[in-house]
Design an enzyme around this catalytic site. Structure first.
Site, PDB file in Angstrom:
ATOM      1  N   HIS A 160       3.043  10.134  -0.088  1.00  9.94           N
ATOM      2  CA  HIS A 160       1.762  10.432  -0.745  1.00  9.94           C
ATOM      3  C   HIS A 160       1.765  11.744  -1.527  1.00  9.94           C
ATOM      4  CE1 HIS A 160      -0.071   6.987   1.191  1.00  9.94           C
ATOM      5  NE2 HIS A 160       0.592   7.339   2.274  1.00  9.94           N
TER       6      HIS A 160
ATOM      7  N   LYS B 240       3.729   3.875  -4.273  1.00 12.34           N
ATOM      8  CA  LYS B 240       2.414   4.514  -4.312  1.00 12.34           C
ATOM      9  C   LYS B 240       2.168   5.097  -5.700  1.00 12.34           C
ATOM     10  CE  LYS B 240       2.188   4.039   0.417  1.00 12.34           C
ATOM     11  NZ  LYS B 240       2.915   4.263   1.652  1.00 12.34           N
TER      12      LYS B 240
ATOM     13  N   SER C 130      -0.991  10.205   5.747  1.00  6.92           N
ATOM     14  CA  SER C 130      -1.448   9.073   4.952  1.00  6.92           C
ATOM     15  C   SER C 130      -2.903   8.689   5.204  1.00  6.92           C
ATOM     16  CB  SER C 130      -0.542   7.865   5.179  1.00  6.92           C
ATOM     17  OG  SER C 130      -0.419   7.573   6.547  1.00  6.92           O
TER      18      SER C 130
HETATM   19  C1  PLP Z   1       3.566   3.653   2.638  1.00  6.14           C
HETATM   20  C2  PLP Z   1       4.315   4.621   3.460  1.00  6.14           C
HETATM   21  C3  PLP Z   1       5.620   4.368   3.841  1.00  6.14           C
HETATM   22  C4  PLP Z   1       6.299   3.036   3.582  1.00  6.14           C
HETATM   23  O1  PLP Z   1       6.668   2.927   2.265  1.00  6.14           O
HETATM   24  P1  PLP Z   1       6.876   1.455   1.650  1.00  6.14           P
HETATM   25  O2  PLP Z   1       7.683   1.697   0.433  1.00  6.14           O
HETATM   26  O3  PLP Z   1       5.513   0.934   1.379  1.00  6.14           O
HETATM   27  O4  PLP Z   1       7.611   0.656   2.686  1.00  6.14           O
HETATM   28  C5  PLP Z   1       6.310   5.335   4.523  1.00  6.14           C
HETATM   29  N1  PLP Z   1       5.717   6.501   4.843  1.00  6.14           N
HETATM   30  C6  PLP Z   1       4.441   6.777   4.512  1.00  6.14           C
HETATM   31  C7  PLP Z   1       3.852   8.079   4.893  1.00  6.14           C
HETATM   32  C8  PLP Z   1       3.703   5.830   3.823  1.00  6.14           C
HETATM   33  O5  PLP Z   1       2.430   6.071   3.519  1.00  6.14           O
END
Ligand code: PLP
Length: 386
Positions: free
Chosen positions: A208, A239, A180
């Site tokens: 991602h 995302k 990330s």
């Molecule tokens: C954002 C993210 C999460 C968490 O997801 P949410 O739905 O925002 O709680 C988990 N793993 C990764 C790699 C992330 O970037």
């Protein structure tokens, strides 16, 4: 006597001294490629809304229709009575999209990872995680009380040795598919081969990669053509897919197990039905003729080319996350402030989110960016990071 307050005040002072004190800025507009902050319009390179879906008309329409038909809340946890028709439809649609047998909705990606890890391993098990994994994979491993072994980033040989040495009855390897803060892709093929050899689960966190990699954005497993009953595939809706919530997908038995044992699913209210409907609409958009994915891929390529021309040394990344490592928190923060002055919202990422010495600008590219925004940012980065 209140003893906590002076301690917290001292802690906050220490954060400020180290350039690590954070605050939340208020966006006065919807998420998008342009946002208003403190009354000022900025080109936004800070969101995970890679496809410009957070405020997309098709998703808004689907969410509104779901509100009219199902209201604003699920009213219960999924096992009680909170699993409504839009949730079931979204799960079926996502399983088909990802090419996996079944999918289960969770309240968020954080909750999905916590729930899945704790459901699968207990204190007799062992969890193996890449050092640069997202915080919620670490937290899930700790919460499970399993033995927890972190291996150096992308180091398949180290993982192999650790699996070889493990005597745990149940083993689970957890990794981000796309990291990330760097945007690089995990060595999933070799990791899966190890999991199959050692009978370990492989939890792939594709927060991602979903919507970005693979044919029509079907994710990193599709991109690498990986399939295995050992895989639990986690993809978030917050995302690229523009909404909120997460799926875990995999074999039917594993999904039934999660429904029965994942505490973050069992003891938490189901997603608002409109969030499930928005997810279904996002997947339909990706599979249709008006997919925003080609625009995202073109923008990533155009931005990298512009940075190369401007002498800006981005980290290696083919995804929407483009890192520019600057070193100290102070350098990253001052570059971010200079960019904001110049009209760009680009976040500085500091420890503990990234390892000390690797504070950086994390530039997020979106399908909604205009080519001229990308060129202007490359020029501004050359100045701000000089
Ligand atoms: C954002 C993210 C999460 C968490 O997801 P949410 O739905 O925002 O709680 C988990 N793993 C990764 C790699 C992330 O970037």
């Amino acid at each position: 006597m209140d003893t906590a307050a002076p301690t917290l005040a001292a802690g906050l002072e220490a954060l400020a001294r180290d350039g690590l004190l954070r605050r939340r800025r208020v966006l006065e507009t919807a998420q998008g490629s342009r946002v208003v902050v403190d009354g000022r319009s900025l080109a936004n390179f800070s969101s995970n809304d890679y496809l410009g879906l957070a405020n997309h008309p098709a998703l808004r329409k689907a969410a509104k229709a779901a509100i009219d038909a199902y209201g604003v809340g699920a009213g219960a946890s999924p096992l009680v009575s909170g699993h409504l028709a839009p949730h079931a439809a979204a799960e079926a649609r996502f399983a088909a999209f990802a090419g996996l047998p079944r999918a289960v909705l969770f309240p968020s990606g954080y909750a999905a990872n916590l729930g899945a890890i704790v459901a699968l391993v207990d204190r007799h098990g062992e969890v193996f995680g890449d050092r640069l994994n997202h915080a919620c994979l670490h937290d899930g491993a700790r919460l499970s009380q399993a033995r927890y072994t972190r291996y150096p980033h992308g180091d398949v040989a180290a993982l192999s040795r650790a699996l070889e040495a493990s005597t745990a009855a149940v083993k689970l390897v957890a990794t981000d598919a796309v990291f990330s803060m760097d945007g690089d892709v995990a060595p999933l093929e070799a990791t899966l081969a190890l999991c199959e050899r050692h009978g370990a689960w492989l939890l792939v966190d594709d927060a991602h990669g979903i919507g970005v990699l693979g044919a029509q954005g079907r994710g990193t497993l599709d991109h690498l053509r990986l399939r295995s009953p050992r895989i639990l595939y986690m993809a978030t809706l917050g995302k690229a897919l523009g909404g909120y919530g997460a799926f875990v997908a995999g074999e039917p038995d594993a999904m039934d197990w999660l429904v029965n044992r994942a505490r973050t699913l069992i003891y938490s209210t189901a997603l608002p039905p409109m969030a499930a409907a928005a997810a279904t609409a996002a997947l339909a958009l990706l599979e249709g003729a008006d997919s925003p994915l080609p625009a995202l891929l073109a923008n990533i390529a155009a931005f990298r080319a512009a940075c190369r021309d401007a002498g800006v040394a981005l980290g290696e990344s083919a995804t929407a996350i483009q890192p520019l490592v600057l070193g100290t928190p102070e350098r990253a923060v001052s570059a971010s402030l200079a960019l904001q002055e110049a009209g760009f919202l680009v976040p500085a990422i500091r420890p503990p989110t990234v390892p000390p010495g690797t504070s950086r600008l994390r530039i997020s590219i979106s399908a909604a960016h205009e080519p001229r925004d990308l060129l202007a940012l490359a020029a501004a980065l050359a100045k701000a990071s000089a």
